[in-house]
Design an enzyme around this catalytic site. Sequence first.
Site, PDB file in Angstrom:
ATOM      1  N   THR A  14      12.838  40.233  -0.015  1.00 46.40           N
ATOM      2  CA  THR A  14      13.728  40.202  -1.168  1.00 46.40           C
ATOM      3  C   THR A  14      12.447  39.073  -2.871  1.00 46.40           C
ATOM      4  O   THR A  14      11.993  38.339  -2.579  1.00 46.40           O
ATOM      5  CB  THR A  14      14.832  38.654  -1.224  1.00 46.40           C
ATOM      6  OG1 THR A  14      14.992  37.566  -0.682  1.00 46.40           O
ATOM      7  CG2 THR A  14      15.905  38.902  -0.285  1.00 46.40           C
TER       8      THR A  14
ATOM      9  N   TRP B 203      36.974  28.579 -13.209  1.00 47.67           N
ATOM     10  CA  TRP B 203      35.669  29.631 -13.080  1.00 47.67           C
ATOM     11  C   TRP B 203      35.701  30.088 -14.396  1.00 47.67           C
ATOM     12  O   TRP B 203      35.903  31.279 -14.591  1.00 47.67           O
ATOM     13  CB  TRP B 203      35.280  30.954 -12.007  1.00 47.67           C
ATOM     14  CG  TRP B 203      34.684  29.931 -10.501  1.00 47.67           C
ATOM     15  CD1 TRP B 203      34.559  28.964 -10.112  1.00 47.67           C
ATOM     16  CD2 TRP B 203      34.655  31.223  -9.785  1.00 47.67           C
ATOM     17  NE1 TRP B 203      34.070  28.397  -8.830  1.00 47.67           N
ATOM     18  CE2 TRP B 203      34.702  29.906  -8.898  1.00 47.67           C
ATOM     19  CE3 TRP B 203      34.822  32.447  -8.823  1.00 47.67           C
ATOM     20  CZ2 TRP B 203      34.021  30.286  -7.175  1.00 47.67           C
ATOM     21  CZ3 TRP B 203      35.106  32.432  -8.079  1.00 47.67           C
ATOM     22  CH2 TRP B 203      34.781  32.204  -6.509  1.00 47.67           C
TER      23      TRP B 203
HETATM   24  P1  AMP Z   1      17.940  42.073  -5.354  1.00 45.37           P
HETATM   25  O1  AMP Z   1      17.793  42.410  -3.800  1.00 45.37           O
HETATM   26  O2  AMP Z   1      16.487  41.517  -6.228  1.00 45.37           O
HETATM   27  O3  AMP Z   1      17.177  43.767  -5.676  1.00 45.37           O
HETATM   28  O4  AMP Z   1      19.171  41.607  -6.870  1.00 45.37           O
HETATM   29  C1  AMP Z   1      20.060  42.014  -6.118  1.00 45.37           C
HETATM   30  C2  AMP Z   1      21.454  41.492  -6.326  1.00 45.37           C
HETATM   31  O5  AMP Z   1      21.263  41.933  -8.304  1.00 45.37           O
HETATM   32  C3  AMP Z   1      22.475  42.008  -6.606  1.00 45.37           C
HETATM   33  O6  AMP Z   1      22.757  40.683  -5.528  1.00 45.37           O
HETATM   34  C4  AMP Z   1      23.236  41.122  -7.982  1.00 45.37           C
HETATM   35  O7  AMP Z   1      23.672  39.708  -7.900  1.00 45.37           O
HETATM   36  C5  AMP Z   1      22.289  41.840  -8.876  1.00 45.37           C
HETATM   37  N1  AMP Z   1      22.675  43.085  -9.097  1.00 45.37           N
HETATM   38  C6  AMP Z   1      22.277  44.030  -8.437  1.00 45.37           C
HETATM   39  N2  AMP Z   1      22.541  45.488  -9.217  1.00 45.37           N
HETATM   40  C7  AMP Z   1      23.688  44.935 -10.065  1.00 45.37           C
HETATM   41  C8  AMP Z   1      24.765  44.787 -11.204  1.00 45.37           C
HETATM   42  N3  AMP Z   1      25.067  46.174 -11.803  1.00 45.37           N
HETATM   43  N4  AMP Z   1      25.673  44.283 -11.752  1.00 45.37           N
HETATM   44  C9  AMP Z   1      25.608  43.221 -11.490  1.00 45.37           C
HETATM   45  N5  AMP Z   1      24.973  42.627 -10.459  1.00 45.37           N
HETATM   46  C10 AMP Z   1      23.478  43.119 -10.214  1.00 45.37           C
END
Ligand code: AMP
Length: 539
Positions: A184, A439
Amino acid sequence: MTSFPSTMQVAPLTVRDIVHHAERVYSDRRIFTVEADGVREATFAEVISRARRLATALENLGVTRGERVATLMWNNQEHLEAYVAVPTMGAVLHTLNLRLFPDQLAYVINDADDAVIIADASVLGLIARIRDRISPRHLIVRGTPEDSYGLEFLDYEELLATVDNDDYSWPDLDENTPAIACYTSGTTGDPKGVVYSHRSLWLHSLAIQTQNSIALGESDRALLVVPMFHVNAWGMPYGGLWCGADLVMPQMFLKGEHLASTIQQLRPTLALGVPTIWMDLLRAATTGEYDLSSLRVLVAGGAAVPATLIRAYRDQLGLTVLQGWGMTETSPLVAVAVPPIGAEGEDEITYRAKTGRLVAGVEIRVVNEEGEVLPHDGKSVGELELRGPWIAASYIKGREPDSFHDGWLRTGDIGTVDARGFIVISDRRKDVIKSGGEWISSVELENLVMGHPSVHQAAVIAVPHERWQERPLCLVVLREGEDLDVEDLRRHLAPHVASWWIPEFWATLPEMPLTSVGKFDKRELRRRHGEGEIEVVSV
Ligand code: AMP
């Protein structure tokens, strides 16, 4: 009663199927790599032939099954060769994020115990900075570095040239063999790793070809702006090979003007990236004379996509934005905001601005703080939990076990699901603003503020408050020539949200800090605010 066993063949689902199919059915489809002085091209057949040589060369270097071969590379042809060679020979590809801080990079290389690193020449300096802290057996460099920093390395092309044939025969592997490791981006604490299996990649690669997700097919040419170290460029490398879609690799040429001219020149049908990239492309495209008409869709994910951005693309450029939701832990495809049949005009924009509609193959549930499962009514808010064949069941080395329970992944995303599977994320759990016990959604406020004509970008964070525990602070990057007019911004929000949601704390930023994968970096904003670096206007 007699019962029958299934009469179907049992075939392991492995990446080799994808490679074989690409070679036998789509051998003449192409990979384009953007370079400073032009575009390089190769056919699928050439890429796979070179991948066979790479596999042989890696075996000659002593790489064994299950060992990690890392890449520290931009999106380019050779990175795809590693995607083909490494998992298919039974080793594990570890895609390193070249925007990590050196400490984090050293941490993930050591945590994964990478035996070999394949790096682009342009990022050798990064390796040099952590040389004393890592100990891969071999460093392989693609391209000619300006400075070798005294590092010992093998040249990628010379290494391939040591293999005089491409008859490498991919081994039979169990479908649950580990294939790709990805960490991550580490916005909270040390990055955590997940390992995709051949089976999970196989299923995910098929899922992105379905019409209710992104409908990738042979008629497509996909521009991969999303890095191949960010959740496998959202599945495009294998998805593209499997269905014969051409792939365009922009390397480090990611500024709006560069992307616009790449699109004009190579005419991709779809392009994938985080919203900040599309904000920049929009700026470049509306000021320049670019022809972007080849694009059937711009896929945006990784962070919430503001409705204003979707509308601006439609109205100013006649282009369609397709939002998706996913995570490193989910391979990443979970939901894609394909509007339901019949949705038109503003209704269509409303659906496109939702986080996404659940794709086939993944299950979702909404769970409140007491652990109760809530209805899919579009109103009940809770943490979203997922399960399915391409969703992680644990992190590498069993880290953070609390993220997984009863076979479900706790996503850390808070939101709702409606009766038709449309998901709306209101916040990351850690970004939620708790004001007077209720919230406030930072995502919703940001999207609304970004709809104001004077605002380019907006991020909302919680700040401590004596009376309400927390209140929202809205940080904006203004468009050129605009001034901060807090009262006007508050008036702009008033018709859309409860009055107690409207921030009384505002600040401007010269530019938005971004994470290593291009999202608004709220951790950095909280730090700056905590250390008094941000001048806050309060009303
Ligand atoms: P990563 O592992 O870096 O791809 O991050 C994942 C996180 O990005 C998710 O748990 C969300 O919090 C955020 N995320 C990804 N796509 C979206 C979206 N379309 N809308 C809002 N948050 C998103």
